[in-house]
Scaffold this motif. Structure first.
Motif, mmCIF file in Angstrom:
data_model
loop_
_atom_site.group_PDB
_atom_site.id
_atom_site.type_symbol
_atom_site.label_atom_id
_atom_site.label_comp_id
_atom_site.label_asym_id
_atom_site.label_seq_id
_atom_site.Cartn_x
_atom_site.Cartn_y
_atom_site.Cartn_z
ATOM 1 N N ARG A 1 1.099 -1.003 -0.079
ATOM 2 C CA ARG A 1 -0.106 -0.195 0.148
ATOM 3 C C ARG A 1 0.778 1.508 -0.139
ATOM 4 N NH1 ARG A 1 -1.555 3.837 3.320
ATOM 5 N NH2 ARG A 1 -3.599 5.031 2.996
ATOM 6 N N SER A 2 1.970 1.132 0.743
ATOM 7 C CA SER A 2 3.014 2.646 0.888
ATOM 8 C C SER A 2 3.548 2.703 -0.128
ATOM 9 C CB SER A 2 3.459 2.693 1.858
ATOM 10 O OG SER A 2 3.600 1.903 3.150
ATOM 11 N N VAL B 1 0.899 4.522 -2.672
ATOM 12 C CA VAL B 1 0.641 5.699 -2.165
ATOM 13 C C VAL B 1 1.590 6.657 -3.213
ATOM 14 C CG1 VAL B 1 0.185 7.220 -0.654
ATOM 15 C CG2 VAL B 1 -1.041 4.707 -0.790
ATOM 16 N N THR C 1 -6.437 3.975 0.665
ATOM 17 C CA THR C 1 -7.593 4.828 1.482
ATOM 18 C C THR C 1 -7.709 3.642 2.610
ATOM 19 O OG1 THR C 1 -9.710 4.377 0.672
ATOM 20 C CG2 THR C 1 -8.429 6.377 -0.316
ATOM 21 N N ILE D 1 -7.137 3.414 5.549
ATOM 22 C CA ILE D 1 -6.140 4.613 6.531
ATOM 23 C C ILE D 1 -6.411 4.155 7.708
ATOM 24 C CG2 ILE D 1 -6.163 7.127 7.197
ATOM 25 C CD1 ILE D 1 -7.293 7.868 3.582
ATOM 26 N N THR E 1 -4.532 5.442 11.233
ATOM 27 C CA THR E 1 -3.485 5.700 12.104
ATOM 28 C C THR E 1 -3.177 7.448 11.378
ATOM 29 O OG1 THR E 1 -1.784 5.481 10.690
ATOM 30 C CG2 THR E 1 -1.845 4.003 12.373
ATOM 31 N N GLN F 1 -1.039 7.976 8.243
ATOM 32 C CA GLN F 1 -1.798 7.723 6.768
ATOM 33 C C GLN F 1 -2.749 8.518 6.605
ATOM 34 O OE1 GLN F 1 -3.507 3.830 7.756
ATOM 35 N NE2 GLN F 1 -1.188 2.441 7.411
ATOM 36 N N GLY G 1 -2.396 10.541 3.947
ATOM 37 C CA GLY G 1 -3.853 10.183 2.551
ATOM 38 C C GLY G 1 -3.796 11.682 2.403
ATOM 39 N N TYR H 1 -11.212 7.627 6.861
ATOM 40 C CA TYR H 1 -10.320 7.308 8.536
ATOM 41 C C TYR H 1 -11.516 7.443 9.717
ATOM 42 C CZ TYR H 1 -7.812 8.900 11.981
ATOM 43 O OH TYR H 1 -7.015 9.165 13.546
#
Length: 314
Positions: free
Chosen positions: A62-63, A66, A159, A161, A163, A166, A170, A261
């Motif tokens: 994921r990171s 992004v 998405t 999310i 934390t 994050q 985002g 989130y």
């Protein structure tokens, strides 16, 4: 280097030149993103392509995805637009914002508008998400649905999310970068050049909004996105300042990121990914307030002093 292109360049040619800048930015952005993903996570070109196509199969990536999205968007939209304006406009700031400043209460009103319009707009979202194409477009409908599902899967993965770090990332990648970059491209350059060409702001607003909607390649959400582009376009035309649609765009995207989130932290029950319409009473109230806000913004923006307009470029 600033403004070295002839001021007599026809807007059609300037739009072609701008397209080349954006394409070059996309190419460079993809190249840099690939290098960063390879250097940091060790994913090669094939693995990255697979991650973009099937993100659920790579939950640990994921990171990387992004970062990839952020770098491509930054280079392809924001940097390419700024580089184009550097060589095209003698005064880029005046080109983008004929009105150099906007009162805070009008900026705030534009931001609030994007929030209060959501319940009324949900009916358009619901209609577009459930539209049926005629039989002769069956092939296109199948392709469009597959494309929609793929992009939706990618969006949902990106998405996730839970934390604060994050959330900050985002907001940067999915709210700030699109707000700045896409408004520079579609309102700052495309809408402006079409208006200079056709001398018809309404036509320029609608055509640039249609391009804005289509370029996202999500046909089961294209109509609401076009109407969102129309809203940004009129806010830009009325205000004469690029900051107004940028703030509106940020509020629209940032609200979605924040709600995702909070929903994933189980702090709210709102499902921002839902295509179900809001209640009738809430939608009617939303529509009335939206109409009143639009009229108020129009009247107040038009009462602001107008800076001298740049000379036509053809």
């Amino acid at each position: 280097m600033k403004g070295f292109i002839s001021p007599s360049l026809h807007p059609f040619k300037s739009l072609l030149l701008f397209t080349l800048f954006v394409m070059a930015g996309m190419f460079i952005g993809n190249f840099l993103a690939m290098l960063l993903v390879k250097a940091i996570w060790g994913y090669g070109i094939t693995e990255t392509a697979n991650m973009l196509a099937r993100p659920k199969d790579y939950p640990e990536s994921r990171s990387a995805l992004v970062l990839f999205q952020g770098v491509v968007h930054l280079a392809g939209f924001t940097i390419s637009s700024l580089m184009f304006l550097r060589v095209y406009a003698h005064r880029p700031a005046d080109y983008l914002s004929p009105r150099s400043s906007v009162p805070f209460h009008l900026l705030l009103g534009s931001a609030v508008l994007l929030l209060v319009i959501m319940p009324a707009a949900s009916w358009l979202v619901h209609w577009n998400a459930n539209v049926d194409f005629p039989a002769f477009m069956e092939g296109f409908e199948r392709w469009a649905r597959e494309k929609e599902d793929t992009l939706r899967e990618l969006t949902l993965e990106l998405t996730k999310i839970t934390t604060i770090p994050q959330l900050v990332l985002g907001l940067l990648v999915f709210a700030i970068l699109p707000a700045v970059g896409e408004e520079l491209v579609f309102r700052g350059v495309i809408q402006q050049e079409l208006q200079r060409w056709w001398r018809n702001p309404h036509l320029a607003i609608w055509v640039s909004a249609i391009i804005f909607g289509l370029i996202h390649m999500q046909f089961y959400g294209v109509v609401p996105r076009i109407m969102l582009g129309v809203l940004f376009g009129y806010l830009y035309w009325w205000s004469g300042n690029i900051l107004v649609p940028i703030i509106g765009h940020f509020i629209n995207n940032g609200f979605m990121v924040l709600m995702m989130y909070l929903a994933q932290r189980q702090a709210v029950t709102m499902d921002v990914d839902s295509t179900e319409p809001a209640g009738v009473m809430l939608s009617v109230i939303s529509l009335v307030i939206t109409a009143a806000l639009l009229y108020s913004l129009y009247r107040n923006f038009r009462q602001q002093p107008i800076s001298p307009q740049p000379e036509p470029r053809f």
